[in-house]
Write a protein that holds these residues in place. Structure first.
Motif, PDB file in Angstrom:
ATOM      1  N   ALA A  40      29.601  46.084  40.278  1.00 13.24           N
ATOM      2  CA  ALA A  40      30.918  45.840  40.202  1.00 13.24           C
ATOM      3  C   ALA A  40      31.617  46.318  41.550  1.00 13.24           C
ATOM      4  N   ILE A  41      31.447  47.493  41.821  1.00 10.27           N
ATOM      5  CA  ILE A  41      31.995  47.965  42.962  1.00 10.27           C
ATOM      6  C   ILE A  41      31.854  47.577  44.079  1.00 10.27           C
ATOM      7  N   GLU A  42      30.561  47.008  44.281  1.00 11.71           N
ATOM      8  CA  GLU A  42      30.377  46.225  45.552  1.00 11.71           C
ATOM      9  C   GLU A  42      31.155  44.990  45.688  1.00 11.71           C
ATOM     10  N   GLN A  43      31.509  44.391  44.706  1.00 10.79           N
ATOM     11  CA  GLN A  43      32.205  43.211  44.581  1.00 10.79           C
ATOM     12  C   GLN A  43      33.631  43.708  45.037  1.00 10.79           C
ATOM     13  N   ALA A  44      34.042  44.497  44.487  1.00  8.11           N
ATOM     14  CA  ALA A  44      35.300  45.177  44.800  1.00  8.11           C
ATOM     15  C   ALA A  44      35.606  45.514  46.322  1.00  8.11           C
ATOM     16  N   ARG A  45      34.497  46.180  46.753  1.00  5.38           N
ATOM     17  CA  ARG A  45      34.774  46.614  48.011  1.00  5.38           C
ATOM     18  C   ARG A  45      34.549  45.277  48.948  1.00  5.38           C
ATOM     19  N   ASP A  46      33.985  44.138  48.756  1.00  2.69           N
ATOM     20  CA  ASP A  46      34.158  42.873  49.389  1.00  2.69           C
ATOM     21  C   ASP A  46      35.374  42.156  49.307  1.00  2.69           C
ATOM     22  N   LEU A  47      36.224  42.066  48.221  1.00  2.01           N
ATOM     23  CA  LEU A  47      37.312  41.643  47.945  1.00  2.01           C
ATOM     24  C   LEU A  47      38.257  42.460  48.716  1.00  2.01           C
ATOM     25  N   ALA A  48      38.311  44.005  48.882  1.00  3.35           N
ATOM     26  CA  ALA A  48      39.216  44.604  49.387  1.00  3.35           C
ATOM     27  C   ALA A  48      39.318  44.706  50.900  1.00  3.35           C
ATOM     28  N   LEU A  49      37.997  44.457  51.348  1.00  2.00           N
ATOM     29  CA  LEU A  49      37.808  43.969  52.945  1.00  2.00           C
ATOM     30  C   LEU A  49      38.145  42.535  53.136  1.00  2.00           C
ATOM     31  N   ILE A  50      38.154  41.760  52.368  1.00  2.00           N
ATOM     32  CA  ILE A  50      38.688  40.258  52.685  1.00  2.00           C
ATOM     33  C   ILE A  50      40.136  40.337  52.823  1.00  2.00           C
ATOM     34  N   MET A  51      40.768  41.076  51.621  1.00  2.00           N
ATOM     35  CA  MET A  51      42.142  41.121  51.774  1.00  2.00           C
ATOM     36  C   MET A  51      42.632  41.908  52.848  1.00  2.00           C
ATOM     37  N   ARG A  52      42.095  42.805  53.461  1.00  2.00           N
ATOM     38  CA  ARG A  52      42.593  43.662  54.563  1.00  2.00           C
ATOM     39  C   ARG A  52      42.240  42.711  55.749  1.00  2.00           C
ATOM     40  N   LYS A  53      41.143  42.147  55.916  1.00  2.00           N
ATOM     41  CA  LYS A  53      40.945  41.329  57.048  1.00  2.00           C
ATOM     42  C   LYS A  53      41.587  39.979  57.156  1.00  2.00           C
ATOM     43  N   GLU A  54      41.699  39.277  56.065  1.00  2.00           N
ATOM     44  CA  GLU A  54      42.212  37.789  55.878  1.00  2.00           C
ATOM     45  C   GLU A  54      43.497  37.582  55.084  1.00  2.00           C
ATOM     46  N   PHE A  55      43.396  37.853  53.679  1.00  2.00           N
ATOM     47  CA  PHE A  55      44.451  37.520  53.100  1.00  2.00           C
ATOM     48  C   PHE A  55      45.778  38.204  53.469  1.00  2.00           C
ATOM     49  N   SER A  56      45.696  39.094  54.019  1.00  2.00           N
ATOM     50  CA  SER A  56      47.061  40.129  54.375  1.00  2.00           C
ATOM     51  C   SER A  56      47.436  39.754  55.813  1.00  2.00           C
TER      52      SER A  56
ATOM     53  N   GLY B   5      26.791  43.521  36.287  1.00  2.00           N
ATOM     54  CA  GLY B   5      28.109  44.199  36.830  1.00  2.00           C
ATOM     55  C   GLY B   5      28.649  43.232  37.994  1.00  2.00           C
ATOM     56  N   ALA B   6      28.189  42.681  38.893  1.00  2.00           N
ATOM     57  CA  ALA B   6      28.756  42.079  40.173  1.00  2.00           C
ATOM     58  C   ALA B   6      29.279  40.874  39.300  1.00  2.00           C
ATOM     59  N   THR B   7      28.734  40.004  38.714  1.00  2.00           N
ATOM     60  CA  THR B   7      29.235  38.976  38.149  1.00  2.00           C
ATOM     61  C   THR B   7      30.508  39.006  37.327  1.00  2.00           C
ATOM     62  N   TRP B   8      30.475  40.123  36.467  1.00  2.00           N
ATOM     63  CA  TRP B   8      31.575  40.524  35.714  1.00  2.00           C
ATOM     64  C   TRP B   8      32.855  40.667  36.856  1.00  2.00           C
ATOM     65  N   ALA B   9      32.813  41.450  37.809  1.00  2.00           N
ATOM     66  CA  ALA B   9      33.809  41.561  38.730  1.00  2.00           C
ATOM     67  C   ALA B   9      33.988  40.433  39.440  1.00  2.00           C
ATOM     68  N   LEU B  10      33.120  39.445  39.884  1.00  3.56           N
ATOM     69  CA  LEU B  10      33.391  38.313  40.509  1.00  3.56           C
ATOM     70  C   LEU B  10      34.025  37.269  39.539  1.00  3.56           C
ATOM     71  N   LEU B  11      33.628  37.337  38.176  1.00  6.21           N
ATOM     72  CA  LEU B  11      34.664  36.430  37.280  1.00  6.21           C
ATOM     73  C   LEU B  11      35.985  36.942  37.086  1.00  6.21           C
ATOM     74  N   ASN B  12      36.398  38.094  37.054  1.00  5.63           N
ATOM     75  CA  ASN B  12      37.802  38.463  36.958  1.00  5.63           C
ATOM     76  C   ASN B  12      38.261  38.139  38.252  1.00  5.63           C
ATOM     77  N   PHE B  13      37.902  38.230  39.597  1.00  2.00           N
ATOM     78  CA  PHE B  13      38.264  37.857  40.815  1.00  2.00           C
ATOM     79  C   PHE B  13      38.650  36.483  40.961  1.00  2.00           C
ATOM     80  N   MET B  14      37.808  35.622  40.392  1.00  2.00           N
ATOM     81  CA  MET B  14      37.603  33.956  40.433  1.00  2.00           C
ATOM     82  C   MET B  14      38.921  33.558  39.627  1.00  2.00           C
ATOM     83  N   LYS B  15      39.290  34.143  38.540  1.00  2.00           N
ATOM     84  CA  LYS B  15      40.185  33.786  37.565  1.00  2.00           C
ATOM     85  C   LYS B  15      41.653  34.060  38.473  1.00  2.00           C
ATOM     86  N   ALA B  16      41.578  34.940  39.308  1.00  2.00           N
ATOM     87  CA  ALA B  16      42.779  35.417  39.937  1.00  2.00           C
ATOM     88  C   ALA B  16      43.042  34.534  41.181  1.00  2.00           C
TER      89      ALA B  16
END
Length: 323
Positions: A91-107, A238-249
Motif C-alpha cells: 500500500a505504501i508503495e502505491q502511496a509513494r507513486d501517487l505522491a510522486l506523480i502529484m509532485r511532478k505532474e498533477f500540481s 495491499g497495493a490493490t487496496w490503495a490503488l482502488l482508493n485512488f482510482m475512485k478519487a
C-alpha cells in the motif's frame, strides 16, 4: 517444584493465547474508502480535492488500523507477523507513486514550473524505509507527510491562494497510469511464479539494435520461494487496496476528462477488477496448488484479477492518448 513447573507452563500458555488473539486482531485489513468521502461538504467540488483526500485517508488508515504500523515493530507478536507488514508495504508503495506523480505532474502546469513545496516535502517523508523504527520512525515521518498533504489541500481549495494547483489533464493522468501498468505487470509476474515457470528472455524484443550491459539468460526458471508466497499475495492485496482508493478519487477529479474521451466505462472496469482483489480470504493459509490441481492456488486467482485490471489500464491509456 512440580507446582511451579505447571504454573510456568500455564503462564506461558496464557501469554501465547493473548499474543495469538492480538495477532489475529492486528491482521484485520482496513476497509476500502467509500467514494462519497471525496465529496466536499460545501457542495463546491474543487479539482484535486478527491485525489489528495484519498492519499491522506489511505496513509491514515494504514497508521490507525488495529495495531498501527507493524512493519517496523521489533517486539512480539508483531515481529512474528508477516502478512500485514507485506500488506502495508504494498500500500505504501502505491502511496509513494501517487505522491510522486502529484509532485511532478498533477500540481505543475508545464515542464518549466516549480514543484509545490508541501508535495515535495511530503513525497520525501513517504520515502523513508518502511521498517525504520529508530529516530525518525516510519510512522512519524508518514504522519508528517499527512500534515503536509493537508496543508497543500488547504492551500489548493482556498480561492484567494492560486499558487497551489491541481491540473486534471489527460496527459497528466496518463503519466500515473504508465506507472500503474508497470506495478501491475510486476505483481502479475510475481504471483504467477508461485507455481514456477520457465520464462524466455524478451528484454530486447522489438528493437534489433537494442543492447544491454551484460548478457542475459535465454530462458530462466522462475519460482517464488514457498516461504514468500503469502508475502507476495498480501503485498499485492495491499497495493490493490490503495490503488482502488485512488482510482475512485480519480473518477471524481478527472470526470470531465474521462467524459470527453468517453473513457468512464474503462475506469469503472478497472475499479471493478480491483474490487475483486479485496474479496474475503476464507482459508487460514494462502494455498499454492498446481494450476489445474485439486487444491486452489490463491496467487493465480489474484494474478488473474491483476492481469485483467492491467489490460483495462492499458485500454484507458490508449483512450486518453488517442480518443
Amino acid at each position: 517444584m512440580q507446582m511451579t513447573w505447571k504454573k510456568g507452563v500455564g503462564i506461558a500458555a496464557v501469554i501465547f493465547f493473548i499474543g495469538y488473539l492480538m495477532a489475529v486482531w492486528w491482521s484485520i485489513e482496513p476497509d476500502v474508502i467509500e467514494q462519497e468521502v471525496y465529496q466536499q461538504d460545501n457542495g463546491r467540488q474543487v479539482t484535486g480535492y478527491a485525489t489528495t483526500t484519498s492519499l491522506i485517508l489511505t496513509v491514515e488508515a494504514l497508521l490507525d488500523k488495529p495495531g498501527g504500523w507493524l512493519s517496523n515493530d521489533v517486539t512480539p507478536p508483531s515481529i512474528l507477523m508477516d502478512n500485514m507488514p507485506a500488506f502495508e508495504f504494498g500500500a505504501i508503495e502505491q502511496a509513494r507513486d501517487l505522491a510522486l506523480i502529484m509532485r511532478k505532474e498533477f500540481s505543475r502546469s508545464q515542464s518549466q514550473s516549480t514543484a509545490d513545496k508541501d508535495l515535495l516535502a511530503a513525497h520525501s517523508k513517504l520515502n523513508i524505509e518502511h521498517t525504520s523504527w529508530l529516530v525518525p520512525s516510519a510512522e512519524s515521518e508518514y504522519r508528517d507527510a499527512v500534515k503536509l498533504l493537508k496543508l497543500y489541500r488547504g492551500r489548493m481549495i482556498a480561492t484567494e491562494n492560486p499558487d497551489a494547483q491541481f491540473y486534471a489533464r489527460a496527459d497528466n493522468l496518463n503519466e500515473w497510469l504508465k506507472e500503474i501498468q508497470k506495478r501491475l505487470g510486476s505483481m502479475s509476474q510475481r504471483l504467477s511464479a508461485s507455481v514456477g515457470q520457465e520464462r524466455l528472455n524478451t528484454d530486447l524484443s522489438g528493437d534489433s539494435s537494442a543492447s544491454q550491459s551484460t548478457p542475459g539468460y535465454v530462458a530462466q526458471e522462475i519460482k517464488t520461494s514457498w516461504w514468500k508466497i503469502d508475502d507476495v499475495f498480501y503485498e499485492t492485496r495491499g497495493a490493490t487496496w490503495a490503488l482502488l482508493n485512488f482510482m475512485k478519487a480519480i473518477e471524481v477529479d478527472f470526470a470531465d476528462v474521462l467524459k470527453k474521451k468517453n473513457a468512464q466505462v474503462s475506469l469503472r472496469q478497472i475499479i471493478r477488477e480491483l474490487e475483486e482483489t479485496q474479496q474475503s480470504v476464507w482459508s487460514p493459509l494462502i494455498l499454492n496448488g498446481s494450476g489445474f490441481g485439486v487444491v486452489a492456488n490463491h496467487s493465480l486467482v489474484m494474478a488473474n484479477y491483476i492481469s485483467r485490471a492491467n489490460a483495462a489500464v492499458i485500454d484507458l491509456t490508449n483512450l486518453l492518448t488517442q480518443g
